[in-house]
Design a protein around this motif. Structure first.
Motif, PDB file in Angstrom:
ATOM      1  N   ALA A   1      10.827   7.586  -7.706  1.00 49.42           N
ATOM      2  CA  ALA A   1      11.330   6.252  -7.361  1.00 49.42           C
ATOM      3  C   ALA A   1      10.169   5.319  -7.033  1.00 49.42           C
ATOM      4  O   ALA A   1      10.148   4.155  -7.460  1.00 49.42           O
ATOM      5  CB  ALA A   1      12.289   6.335  -6.180  1.00 49.42           C
ATOM      6  N   PHE A   2       9.178   5.854  -6.301  1.00 52.57           N
ATOM      7  CA  PHE A   2       8.038   5.007  -5.950  1.00 52.57           C
ATOM      8  C   PHE A   2       7.143   4.743  -7.161  1.00 52.57           C
ATOM      9  O   PHE A   2       6.538   3.678  -7.262  1.00 52.57           O
ATOM     10  CB  PHE A   2       7.248   5.619  -4.789  1.00 52.57           C
TER      11      PHE A   2
ATOM     12  N   PHE B   1       1.772  13.695 -12.452  1.00 56.11           N
ATOM     13  CA  PHE B   1       3.182  13.596 -12.069  1.00 56.11           C
ATOM     14  C   PHE B   1       3.656  12.148 -12.143  1.00 56.11           C
ATOM     15  O   PHE B   1       4.785  11.871 -12.551  1.00 56.11           O
ATOM     16  CB  PHE B   1       3.382  14.145 -10.648  1.00 56.11           C
ATOM     17  N   TYR B   2       2.743  11.241 -11.781  1.00 53.45           N
ATOM     18  CA  TYR B   2       3.056   9.808 -11.828  1.00 53.45           C
ATOM     19  C   TYR B   2       3.433   9.394 -13.246  1.00 53.45           C
ATOM     20  O   TYR B   2       4.475   8.771 -13.479  1.00 53.45           O
ATOM     21  CB  TYR B   2       1.837   9.022 -11.332  1.00 53.45           C
ATOM     22  N   ILE B   3       2.577   9.777 -14.200  1.00 54.14           N
ATOM     23  CA  ILE B   3       2.850   9.425 -15.597  1.00 54.14           C
ATOM     24  C   ILE B   3       4.138  10.094 -16.076  1.00 54.14           C
ATOM     25  O   ILE B   3       4.970   9.476 -16.745  1.00 54.14           O
ATOM     26  CB  ILE B   3       1.657   9.857 -16.489  1.00 54.14           C
TER      27      ILE B   3
ATOM     28  N   ILE C   1       0.845  -1.192   0.000  1.00 50.37           N
ATOM     29  CA  ILE C   1       0.000   0.000   0.000  1.00 50.37           C
ATOM     30  C   ILE C   1       0.884   1.247   0.000  1.00 50.37           C
ATOM     31  O   ILE C   1       0.646   2.208  -0.734  1.00 50.37           O
ATOM     32  CB  ILE C   1      -0.925  -0.002   1.240  1.00 50.37           C
ATOM     33  N   SER C   2       1.932   1.192   0.809  1.00 53.68           N
ATOM     34  CA  SER C   2       2.827   2.332   0.936  1.00 53.68           C
ATOM     35  C   SER C   2       3.442   2.729  -0.414  1.00 53.68           C
ATOM     36  O   SER C   2       3.558   3.918  -0.719  1.00 53.68           O
ATOM     37  CB  SER C   2       3.915   1.993   1.950  1.00 53.68           C
ATOM     38  N   VAL C   3       3.840   1.749  -1.204  1.00 51.96           N
ATOM     39  CA  VAL C   3       4.417   2.057  -2.520  1.00 51.96           C
ATOM     40  C   VAL C   3       3.417   2.840  -3.362  1.00 51.96           C
ATOM     41  O   VAL C   3       3.740   3.888  -3.937  1.00 51.96           O
ATOM     42  CB  VAL C   3       4.816   0.769  -3.278  1.00 51.96           C
TER      43      VAL C   3
ATOM     44  N   LEU D   1       1.725   8.095  -5.774  1.00 54.34           N
ATOM     45  CA  LEU D   1       0.670   8.999  -6.258  1.00 54.34           C
ATOM     46  C   LEU D   1       0.608  10.297  -5.449  1.00 54.34           C
ATOM     47  O   LEU D   1      -0.328  11.082  -5.588  1.00 54.34           O
ATOM     48  CB  LEU D   1      -0.686   8.287  -6.211  1.00 54.34           C
ATOM     49  N   LYS D   2       1.619  10.522  -4.632  1.00 53.78           N
ATOM     50  CA  LYS D   2       1.615  11.668  -3.725  1.00 53.78           C
ATOM     51  C   LYS D   2       1.486  12.993  -4.461  1.00 53.78           C
ATOM     52  O   LYS D   2       0.932  13.952  -3.941  1.00 53.78           O
ATOM     53  CB  LYS D   2       2.895  11.671  -2.888  1.00 53.78           C
TER      54      LYS D   2
END
Lengths: 276, 281
Positions: free
Chosen positions: B252-253, B45-47, B32-34, B39-40
């Protein structure tokens, strides 16, 4: 049993290919390490492996792996027991999750655990308020090793527990043992070889572990949180090849001794189960 | 009788609770943490973090090394398990142990092994030089793609054989013997008699090998030093995480989340295969 001539074809071919690939891809590269290590003079070798940093790293790796493997032995028996003996909703998911540390890349596990247990992380923050620091300490390092080691113990015990004949338990019950006595005196002693195997595998893996521990451990020479693999990598980065190979040789010896012990236990175990 | 049943019931509940809590805390929370960490800074931004040049290059290197390792180790696994289960010969146990050696060796030592073989100080380095001179090429092993592939092959070497050997051992060799006595050739026996038995184990071995190859870190870390050229996904994760800015850590995540998804798929497939395997037997 009569030993006749084997009629199945392909012995020569498969033997040749197996030996050739094993030698080229695994044994010869490993031998290069040994050859280089044996080129060092004994004095030089001794000087390298007895520096404070190296001794500390071995101490850290061995002690933390031992504690982690012990924790895993306790939870491993419980998990294996629950998965074999009980039926409950979600059991298959639980069983599948055990294997996660095998499937998850070590670097991913490493950064995630490090973040979770840091003073800003999900678990680290509340614990930090209680004055307990986890990331960048030996505790964090051990947690990472528990993570990486759990499937070894569970998967070693599970099949043995599945095959365990209920006659023993019935006999113990008829002879008047209560459940606790039956478990500790009868079942646990039957599980001992498997438990030793699982412990040994988790312990061996822990000593050599790199990716999952280097982020959470902090790698401080002063705090003694450097593990052996980290030290080898550090020496490699400084192009100190004799240092790296000397430490690697000691680690290889430890791995081989552990592997040998596990193998002996396994051979004995299979003899025992075959007798039954 | 009633009291006894109750006692067993309490133990059962306690043990299941301990197990579920342990698994949740140790294994589920990190997953879950990853995802949460990746997505923070939002989905865009993730993409964005996943489409940098470095990430795409590392994805290509990872896929190349994985495909090569899987092909080599599947071939080896089939050959070695045939040898180890259909024949009796001196030193068989030693051979089986040697095949498992990569399991018990630190991946960092695997990396070191190839540096000591093909690196500047390695005995095989002059051989590679001579070969290059002869062919007019400039092939490098260490700190280049061949080194990354070799390291990946090394750490995943026993994965396929290890899944097949127990199945073949359980099956015995009577069927193959019968087929051979009736005049079938080696490959035919393998295809028609042996293969149906090991199908699931083989597929599962390949999946495990793939997962491990995709995620290999220590060995490759020793042999790969150029970001954007020879870095694999885990090395890229390492570089992003250690860069330390909040953007790069989220990056990194984000890259990690890809590997998490693959890990979950592997676990699900394993679950399915294990069940169909049990049904087969």
């Amino acid at each position: 049993m009569k030993k006749g001539k084997n009629v199945i074809p392909g012995f020569g071919l498969t033997f040749g290919i197996t030996i050739a690939m094993l030698s080229l891809l695994i044994l010869i590269p490993l031998a290069s390490v040994l050859v280089y290590a044996f080129k060092l003079s004994p004095a030089e070798f001794w000087k390298t492996v007895t520096t404070e940093a190296v001794l500390n790293s071995f101490k850290t790796s061995i002690i933390c792996s031992f504690i982690a493997a012990s924790i895993n032995s306790v939870f491993g028996v419980i998990l294996a027991w629950v998965l074999v003996r009980y039926d409950f909703p979600g059991k298959r998911i639980l069983d599948g999750l055990i294997e996660l540390p095998f499937a998850l890349p070590t670097a991913v596990a490493g950064i995630t655990l490090s973040k979770m247990y840091s003073t800003t992380g999900e678990i680290g923050r509340p614990l930090a308020k209680l004055g307990l620091k986890i990331s960048y300490t030996h505790i964090g390092l051990t947690i990472a090793l528990v993570f990486i080691g759990i499937p070894f113990v569970v998967r070693a015990i599970q099949p043995v527990l599945e095959k365990l004949d209920s006659q023993y338990e019935e006999a113990a019950y008829i002879l008047g043992a209560n459940k606790r006595q039956t478990f500790f005196k009868v079942i646990l002693s039957e599980l001992r070889p498997a438990l030793i195997t699982g412990f040994g595998l988790a312990f061996a893996r822990g000593i050599g572990e790199y990716g999952s521990v280097i982020y959470i451990s902090g790698n401080s020479a002063k705090e003694h949180t450097q593990v052996v693999s980290y030290l080898i990598m550090q020496k490699l980065n400084y192009m100190d090849y004799s240092g790296a190979t000397a430490i690697a040789l000691v680690m290889l010896i430890i791995s081989f001794v552990l592997l040998l012990v596990i193998n002996i236990v396994q051979v004995r175990q299979s003899r025992r189960t075959n007798l039954i | 009788m009633d009291a006894k049943k109750k006692e067993g019931g309490v133990t059962k509940v306690v043990l299941i609770t301990i197990s579920v809590l342990f698994i949740f805390l140790m294994l589920v929370m990190p997953l879950i943490s990853v995802i949460v960490n990746s997505l923070k800074k939002g989905f865009e931004f993730y993409i964005e973090s996943l489409s940098t040049e470095y990430v795409i290059s590392s994805l290509k290197v990872t896929l190349l090394a994985t495909v090569i390792a899987v092909v080599v180790n599947t071939f080896f696994g089939l050959v070695a398990s045939w040898l180890l289960t259909k024949f009796t010969f001196k030193g068989k146990q030693v051979l089986a142990t040697l095949i498992d050696v990569p399991f018990s060796i630190s991946p960092v030592i695997a990396g070191l092994a190839f540096i000591m073989t093909f690196g500047r100080l390695g005995w095989a380095s002059p051989l590679v030089d001579k070969l290059n001179e002869f062919l007019g090429t400039d092939i490098q092993i260490v700190f280049a793609l061949p080194g990354v592939c070799l390291a990946t092959i090394f750490v995943t070497f026993p994965f396929v054989s290890r899944e097949i050997i127990p199945v073949l051992n359980a099956q015995g060799k009577d069927e193959e013997e019968a087929a051979a006595l009736m005049g079938a050739k080696g490959l035919t026996i393998f295809r028609k008699v042996t293969f149906p038995h090991i199908k699931w184990a083989l597929i599962y071995g390949i999946i495990l090998c793939t997962a491990r190859a995709l995620g290999e870190f220590g060995a490759v870390n020793a042999l790969s030093k150029t970001r954007g050229q020879t870095f694999t996904l885990p090395l890229e994760i390492d570089a992003l995480y250690l860069a330390g800015s909040s953007d790069s850590i989220v990056g990194a995540f984000a890259v990690s989340s890809l590997l998490v998804i693959i890990a979950i798929i592997v676990l699900i497939l394993r679950n399915i295969f294990e069940h169909s395997n049990k049904k087969d037997i």
